[in-house]
Design a protein around this motif. Structure first.
Motif, PDB file in Angstrom:
ATOM      1  N   SER A 154       6.252  64.684  77.211  1.00  0.00           N
ATOM      2  CA  SER A 154       6.696  63.466  77.310  1.00  0.00           C
ATOM      3  C   SER A 154       7.094  62.410  78.463  1.00  0.00           C
ATOM      4  O   SER A 154       7.033  61.577  78.895  1.00  0.00           O
ATOM      5  CB  SER A 154       8.153  63.062  76.392  1.00  0.00           C
ATOM      6  OG  SER A 154       7.799  63.660  74.835  1.00  0.00           O
TER       7      SER A 154
ATOM      8  N   ASP B  48      10.801  58.848  74.206  1.00  0.00           N
ATOM      9  CA  ASP B  48      11.887  59.965  74.592  1.00  0.00           C
ATOM     10  C   ASP B  48      11.835  61.589  74.790  1.00  0.00           C
ATOM     11  O   ASP B  48      11.246  61.632  74.585  1.00  0.00           O
ATOM     12  CB  ASP B  48      13.393  60.113  73.345  1.00  0.00           C
ATOM     13  CG  ASP B  48      13.966  58.393  73.233  1.00  0.00           C
ATOM     14  OD1 ASP B  48      14.643  58.153  74.814  1.00  0.00           O
ATOM     15  OD2 ASP B  48      14.976  58.458  72.151  1.00  0.00           O
TER      16      ASP B  48
ATOM     17  N   THR C 230      12.843  66.859  70.622  1.00  0.00           N
ATOM     18  CA  THR C 230      13.335  65.483  71.155  1.00  0.00           C
ATOM     19  C   THR C 230      11.800  64.829  70.254  1.00  0.00           C
ATOM     20  O   THR C 230      12.036  63.472  69.958  1.00  0.00           O
ATOM     21  CB  THR C 230      12.625  65.119  73.126  1.00  0.00           C
ATOM     22  OG1 THR C 230      13.970  65.868  73.576  1.00  0.00           O
ATOM     23  CG2 THR C 230      13.105  63.302  73.375  1.00  0.00           C
ATOM     24  N   THR C 231      10.364  64.900  70.798  1.00  0.00           N
ATOM     25  CA  THR C 231       9.245  64.692  69.789  1.00  0.00           C
ATOM     26  C   THR C 231       9.806  64.695  68.212  1.00  0.00           C
ATOM     27  O   THR C 231       8.583  65.805  68.211  1.00  0.00           O
ATOM     28  CB  THR C 231       8.191  64.503  70.777  1.00  0.00           C
ATOM     29  OG1 THR C 231       8.336  64.343  72.573  1.00  0.00           O
ATOM     30  CG2 THR C 231       7.319  63.284  70.474  1.00  0.00           C
TER      31      THR C 231
ATOM     32  N   ASP D 286       0.856  61.939  72.504  1.00  0.00           N
ATOM     33  CA  ASP D 286       2.158  62.369  73.062  1.00  0.00           C
ATOM     34  C   ASP D 286       2.075  63.027  71.409  1.00  0.00           C
ATOM     35  O   ASP D 286       3.638  62.904  70.670  1.00  0.00           O
ATOM     36  CB  ASP D 286       3.314  61.620  73.787  1.00  0.00           C
ATOM     37  CG  ASP D 286       4.597  62.596  73.806  1.00  0.00           C
ATOM     38  OD1 ASP D 286       3.959  64.065  74.376  1.00  0.00           O
ATOM     39  OD2 ASP D 286       5.383  62.262  73.747  1.00  0.00           O
TER      40      ASP D 286
HETATM   41 MG   LIG Z   1       8.760  64.905  74.149  1.00  0.00          MG
END
Ligand SMILES: [Mg+2]
Ligand SMILES: Nc1nc2c(ncn2[C@@H]2O[C@H](COP(=O)(O)OP(=O)(O)OP(=O)(O)O)[C@@H](O)[C@H]2O)c(=O)[nH]1
Lengths: 71, 584
Positions: free
Chosen positions: B30, B42, B49-50, B69
């Motif tokens: 990210s 983020d 997180t993703t 991403d």
């Molecule tokens: Mg990420």
């Protein structure tokens, strides 16, 4: 012996483990050697160090991982 | 609040080069994405997180491309939500894959790298986090690795922007090339090969544990990890409460009360004749008076400090350690330790917390986390309001409100754990390295969070204040107060003006607290008011996200349960408090 009953700071080798892809992806396979870093109370996770990375393993999974001590 | 999952469905045109950014969780994808596309996503130092993909444009010279991403995955088995997303993106096809490797954990990363080779898409490898690897005494020969993999390997330090242009150029170049998929290897063959490669390309010097490594070790042990975690918590609270109070008392309140408000009052008095309209603007509940004082002087300082502390903990890699330490406790309420992260996120805002609970794989865990957060975790704005309301009057009252919130959270967990069938997922988690947060990334994240706060919070807050001043100045409030008077005055023991809190609290959580500031309440009334506000309806955005992530029924159920318990607990505390005070 299973991992759940291992001792802190001792070195172990994996003999048998549940067929979970995630375990393998994290580097825990048959024959992997690792150090038991610590065990958390109240059936909390067992933390092991494989190479230079730390993995927290659920108590219930640790109970299913067969290990032997290596010196 | 907007969630970032809705922005990614824009169609990709065909002539653009399509780049998939893939890799294990927490390897810096990210960060690379944000730096190359300028689209902020983020990034945090923990796995997951993703959870959804994001698309951004990248251009290099005259070549145009889009970058995606992809959520981080350990393998392409498509067992978890993130893996399903990754596999479906792969199957849609792309012109080139950037596979990000974590230089500190090469062996594990190569596993995915090899699985990706089975697809007919050219790959460029980004050997990321080489700065951390170096610090740990790990050296990887990128040239040799590239020979072994049969594809370019580019060393990068994503957060320092090192090597990223090279990475982009190489991937644009490679996108034009055909690629024949490699034959599928069996797991055994793959691991053997990877072991060989690592032995060839990686050298490690052991120079004894560094300070960070000792810290990494200590923070994961029950002793001294648990006391250390408590210490970190206390220090964090101290920074937020103490710092917020100082900022507010020394800087913001004087500025607002002595400079801005008199100025605006004078200005308005010049232009607007006395009467209801002037009162609406600069009266006691005037839009320009509390419309500035509440959000900027009372709420902002705490929210700002909260996000400083929180983002620091998040980027340092400390949060998953708390998760491991808390596992034993959280198990009792049906969730595994890792869920401490979305719960703590909830102390900022419940919306990302509920979205973040997606990493919990079982429905049961998600429901528990969502319910806990909606019920008993005050968001940053509401906490700020509590601190303004109670912090000056009685720290003890403040502490007891929070203590009650934790007790109720545990209770809610225990009850739902009994009610909802299903199991929690066993913990299996890679504990990330402790990292000193990168200054630029940190600043950017903080800026984004504050911007979101100002946009998401300021609008509804102002609207709430407008409504408040209209109903206060026009007498509608009196009507409403009379209507629910028995409940407010009788059962809850609050003055009837407090009904304003209940009206506004529907919109946002802190608006259920702030009107109480102007009422000169006794300490008991303050506690009762705070408790009601704490459990009262989750705000409108939370309601919307609950309905979206679960169902309208779940959202309504949670709303009903929280509101009922608000009046129940508030009333009980009032009645008990009176009894005790009466006896004394
Ligand atoms: Mg990420
Ligand atoms: N020191 C250092 N830190 C980095 C580097 N690249 C990323 N980071 C940090 O590593 C952490 C993880 O980065 P992310 O970009 O969130 O990782 P991700 O691959 O998107 O992770 P998931 O979304 O969970 O799959 C963040 O705290 C980054 O600041 C690097 O090259 N050097």
């Amino acid at each position: 012996m299973t991992l759940a009953f291992g001792n802190k700071r001792a070195k172990y080798r994996v003999l048998k483990l549940p067929d979970s892809h995630f375990l393998k992806a994290l580097g825990l396979r048959k024959g992997t050697e690792f150090t038991l870093e610590c065990k958390h109370p109240f059936k909390g996770p067992v933390v092991v160090k494989v190479g230079c990375r730390c993995i927290a393993i659920d108590y219930d999974i640790a109970r299913d991982i067969e290990v032997e001590e290596v010196s | 609040m907007k969630c970032h999952s809705s922005q990614n469905q824009k169609p990709i045109s065909d002539e653009k080069i399509k780049i998939l950014l893939m890799g294990n969780p927490n390897v810096g994808k990210s960060v690379i994405f944000s730096k190359l596309t300028g689209v902020h996503v983020d990034s945090s130092n923990y796995v997951g997180t993703t959870v959804d993909y994001t698309i951004g444009d990248v251009n290099f010279g005259r070549q145009q491309g889009v970058m995606i991403d992809v959520p981080g995955v350990y393998s392409l088995e498509a067992t978890s939500e993130a893996e399903k997303v990754a596999v479906s993106l792969l199957e849609e096809g792309a012109d080139v894959i950037i596979c990000v490797l974590d230089a500190t954990h090469l062996e594990r990363n190569l596993d995915l790298a090899y699985q990706l080779k089975e697809y007919p898409i050219p790959i460029v490898y980004s050997l990321n986090l080489v700065d951390v690897a170096k610090r740990q005494g790990i050296n990887i020969d990128a040239k040799k690795l590239s020979e072994e993999l049969g594809a370019p390997v580019i060393p990068t330090v994503a957060i320092k922007n090192t090597g990223l242009m090279d990475l982009l150029r190489t991937s644009m170049k490679l996108a034009k090339e055909e690629r024949i998929p490699r034959p599928k290897l069996t797991e055994e063959e793959r691991w053997k090969k990877i072991k060989d490669i690592v032995a060839k390309v990686q050298t490690k010097v052991d120079s004894g544990p560094t300070f960070i490594e000792i810290l990494e070790d200590k923070t994961i042990q029950p002793w001294p990890g648990i006391p250390l975690a408590l210490l970190v918590l206390i220090i964090s609270l101290g920074v937020v409460i103490g710092g917020g109070k100082a900022l507010r008392a020394l800087v913001l309140l004087p500025l607002v009360r002595d400079v801005i408000q008199p100025f605006l009052t004078n200005l308005v008095s010049l232009v607007v004749p006395p009467g209801i309209f002037r009162n609406l603007l600069v009266g006691d509940y005037g839009i320009l008076i509390i419309g500035i004082e509440w959000p900027f002087a009372l709420i902002l300082p705490y929210v700002f400090l909260f996000y400083i502390v929180f983002s620091f903990l998040e980027d340092s890699g400390y949060m998953p350690r708390i998760g491991v330490l808390a596992d034993g406790l959280l198990r009792r309420i049906g969730i595994q330790g890792g869920n401490i992260i979305p719960i703590m996120l909830g102390y900022g805002c419940a919306v990302p917390a509920i979205l973040g609970s997606r990493v919990a794989n079982t429905y049961k865990e998600r429901i528990i986390v969502a319910a806990l957060v909606s019920f008993a975790v005050p968001c940053a704005s509401q906490s700020a309001a509590f601190m303004s309301l109670l912090g000056d009057r009685s720290i003890l009252a403040l502490a007891s409100v929070y203590l009650l919130s934790i007790l109720v959270a545990l209770l809610v967990g225990i009850i739902i754990n009994k009610m909802v069938p299903g199991k929690s997922q066993p913990m299996l988690l890679e504990v990330p390295n402790l990292l000193w947060p990168d200054k630029d990334a940190f600043k950017k994240k903080l800026k984004l969070r504050m911007k979101n706060f100002l946009i998401d919070a300021e609008g509804p807050m102002l609207l709430g204040i407008v409504i408040a001043s209209v109903i206060a100045e026009t007498g509608i409030l009196n009507e409403f107060s009379r209507l629910i008077g028995p409940l407010v005055e009788g059962w809850l023991g609050l003055p009837k003006e407090a009904s304003l809190s209940l009206l506004l609290g529907i919109m946002r959580r802190e608006l259920a607290v702030l009107p109480l500031l102007e009422l000169n309440l006794t300490t008991l009334q303050l506690i009762v008011g705070s408790v009601i506000a704490l459990f009262y309806l989750p705000c409108l955005s939370v309601f919307a996200v609950l309905a979206k992530e679960f169902s309208l029924k779940v959202a309504l159920l949670i709303g009903l349960a929280t509101t009922t318990s608000a009046f129940l607990f508030g009333g009980i505390i009032n009645q008990l408090g009176r009894l005790i005070l009466g006896v004394m």
